[in-house]
Write a protein that holds these residues in place. Sequence first.
Motif, PDB file in Angstrom:
ATOM      1  N   GLY A 114       0.947  -1.138  -0.090  1.00 40.50           N
ATOM      2  CA  GLY A 114       0.142   0.030  -0.139  1.00 40.50           C
ATOM      3  C   GLY A 114       0.917   1.159   0.116  1.00 40.50           C
ATOM      4  N   PRO A 115       0.158   2.446   0.000  1.00 41.98           N
ATOM      5  CA  PRO A 115      -1.199   2.613   0.188  1.00 41.98           C
ATOM      6  C   PRO A 115      -1.934   2.456  -1.129  1.00 41.98           C
ATOM      7  CG  PRO A 115       0.030   4.734   0.021  1.00 41.98           C
ATOM      8  CD  PRO A 115       1.144   3.649   0.066  1.00 41.98           C
ATOM      9  N   PHE A 116      -3.140   2.045  -0.880  1.00 37.32           N
ATOM     10  CA  PHE A 116      -3.822   1.729  -2.172  1.00 37.32           C
ATOM     11  C   PHE A 116      -4.953   2.937  -2.653  1.00 37.32           C
ATOM     12  CE2 PHE A 116      -3.351  -2.959  -0.350  1.00 37.32           C
ATOM     13  CZ  PHE A 116      -2.196  -2.982  -1.089  1.00 37.32           C
ATOM     14  N   ASP A 117      -4.456   3.769  -3.379  1.00 32.64           N
ATOM     15  CA  ASP A 117      -5.430   4.705  -3.804  1.00 32.64           C
ATOM     16  C   ASP A 117      -6.331   3.945  -5.013  1.00 32.64           C
ATOM     17  OD1 ASP A 117      -4.041   4.642  -6.196  1.00 32.64           O
ATOM     18  OD2 ASP A 117      -3.062   6.665  -5.787  1.00 32.64           O
ATOM     19  N   LYS A 118      -7.356   4.650  -5.737  1.00 33.19           N
ATOM     20  CA  LYS A 118      -8.258   4.065  -6.831  1.00 33.19           C
ATOM     21  C   LYS A 118      -7.270   3.536  -7.752  1.00 33.19           C
ATOM     22  CE  LYS A 118     -12.171   5.080  -9.533  1.00 33.19           C
ATOM     23  NZ  LYS A 118     -13.314   6.344  -9.746  1.00 33.19           N
ATOM     24  N   LYS A 119      -6.315   4.147  -8.470  1.00 31.98           N
ATOM     25  CA  LYS A 119      -5.588   3.645  -9.465  1.00 31.98           C
ATOM     26  C   LYS A 119      -4.962   2.351  -9.267  1.00 31.98           C
ATOM     27  CE  LYS A 119      -1.780   4.982 -12.604  1.00 31.98           C
ATOM     28  NZ  LYS A 119      -0.532   5.582 -12.963  1.00 31.98           N
ATOM     29  N   VAL A 120      -4.331   2.407  -7.905  1.00 32.82           N
ATOM     30  CA  VAL A 120      -3.624   0.995  -7.585  1.00 32.82           C
ATOM     31  C   VAL A 120      -4.478  -0.120  -7.576  1.00 32.82           C
ATOM     32  CG1 VAL A 120      -2.442   0.075  -5.625  1.00 32.82           C
ATOM     33  CG2 VAL A 120      -1.631   2.634  -6.507  1.00 32.82           C
ATOM     34  N   ILE A 121      -5.615   0.265  -6.987  1.00 38.13           N
ATOM     35  CA  ILE A 121      -6.686  -0.948  -6.690  1.00 38.13           C
ATOM     36  C   ILE A 121      -7.033  -1.433  -8.084  1.00 38.13           C
ATOM     37  CG2 ILE A 121      -9.113  -1.474  -5.777  1.00 38.13           C
ATOM     38  CD1 ILE A 121      -8.541   0.509  -3.432  1.00 38.13           C
ATOM     39  N   GLN A 122      -7.437  -0.494  -8.971  1.00 39.60           N
ATOM     40  CA  GLN A 122      -8.031  -0.804 -10.271  1.00 39.60           C
ATOM     41  C   GLN A 122      -6.783  -1.592 -11.127  1.00 39.60           C
ATOM     42  OE1 GLN A 122      -9.290   2.433 -12.771  1.00 39.60           O
ATOM     43  NE2 GLN A 122      -8.951   1.361 -14.714  1.00 39.60           N
ATOM     44  N   TRP A 123      -5.709  -1.247 -10.957  1.00 38.26           N
ATOM     45  CA  TRP A 123      -4.578  -2.016 -11.562  1.00 38.26           C
ATOM     46  C   TRP A 123      -4.227  -3.157 -10.879  1.00 38.26           C
ATOM     47  CZ3 TRP A 123       0.541  -3.059  -9.681  1.00 38.26           C
ATOM     48  CH2 TRP A 123       1.339  -3.594 -10.630  1.00 38.26           C
ATOM     49  N   LEU A 124      -4.253  -3.437  -9.729  1.00 43.49           N
ATOM     50  CA  LEU A 124      -4.078  -4.796  -9.189  1.00 43.49           C
ATOM     51  C   LEU A 124      -5.112  -5.773  -9.569  1.00 43.49           C
ATOM     52  CD1 LEU A 124      -2.879  -3.736  -5.568  1.00 43.49           C
ATOM     53  CD2 LEU A 124      -1.667  -4.801  -7.166  1.00 43.49           C
TER      54      LEU A 124
END
Length: 431
Positions: free
Chosen positions: A160-170
């Motif tokens: 993390g931290p998991f922002d919206k872009k990171v979550i979408q990518w993961l």
Amino acid sequence: MWGAPGEPADSYYAVRPECTDVPRTRFKIKPGKTLSARKWHAAFSPDGHLDIGKTLRRIQRGGIHPSIRGEVWEFLLGCYDPDSTFDERDQIRQHRRVQYARWKNECREIFPVIGSGKYITAPVITDDGQPIQDPLVLLETNPGTDANNADMVNKLLPRGPFDKKVIQWLLTLHQIGLDVIRTDRTLVFYEKQENLSKLWDILSVYAWIDTDVGYGMSDLCSPMIILLEDEADAFWCFERLMRRLRGNFRCTENSVGVETQLGYLAAVTQVIDPKLHNHFETLGGGDYLFAFRMLMVLFRREFSFCDSLYLWEMMWALEYDPDLFSLYEEPGSKITKAVVSSKGKPKSTRQCGKYERENMKIKSSDAPLPISVFLVASVLKDKSSKLLHEARGLDDVVKILNDMTGNLDAKKACIGALKLHKKYLKKAKKT
């Protein structure tokens, strides 16, 4: 020897011996017609300027020899300006390799499996950003390890931290992995884990930089890593191809990206073969979704691997626009500064593909339709009689089109597309 029947090209893309149902390849390397390594190297001036007009004519005549296909594609797709020098291209190549390495490192810092020589097919995060400890991820990335080893699983968790872009990518990473293991599995090339992971890495990095497009492009990316040894070079060739096609993969809650091209296909068919168009509408197929796959991945499933590459390079040579490089580069970037700009000069028709030259004759502010639309229209036109007489429902339409797999001729399809394009323009003028 000149006039010889031609050398089969299959040996360059070996098929696994147990795969006996692959479409046969029609493309042959023909002396005097196919762009050879000798003709390719002779097309450059001493300092590296490419005679693109002569090169395009040779490609349109007989395709590209597999030994030089990757480097020729870099020009066809707009990675390099044919008016640049060897030194300028070296600068651009090095700059791009550094940029790719930077993006890949960003991805690796978030998820350490990137660049590890492995890939995943199980999810690693929930929709609301909670990490998932799936034992399958551990088994895929560390074969032979105890899947219940909590320390190892924790090492592989996204950071993390998991922002919206990171979550979408993961959320896309395992979907990309599932695509990868289904792609070109008949080829010996993909028996090697390192090649599967290279495909996964490139697609994962692309998903990181282009957040509007997630996955589904493995059929388009696969040839790049087969043809170009350097991973960064393969990435940039794929990125340039996606400049043309990314609209097909952009989906919203209300529409699928490729619907725009399906709409163009419907409009073209209505003009050139109104009887067939009306038949599709009667069957409930006026949205042309039965042609979805052909447009989405540019006939990769309808042709053998080798023939699909031949088709692509024919299309790109016909559509070639000498302004591609400058259109794709950011104004004022290091790359555009590295190349002496030819902007401001009138576009030479000699440097354009045949299809592009026809479009230049049209005085219209609208962007021209891609040649792929006319390729599909040409295929439908060829099967018009069969579709009209035998298709009693959309299932029949799909079956008739699926039966074409391995039975299409790439060069004939391109010639047919050019003829239909002319016919369409004439009829469209009258309406």
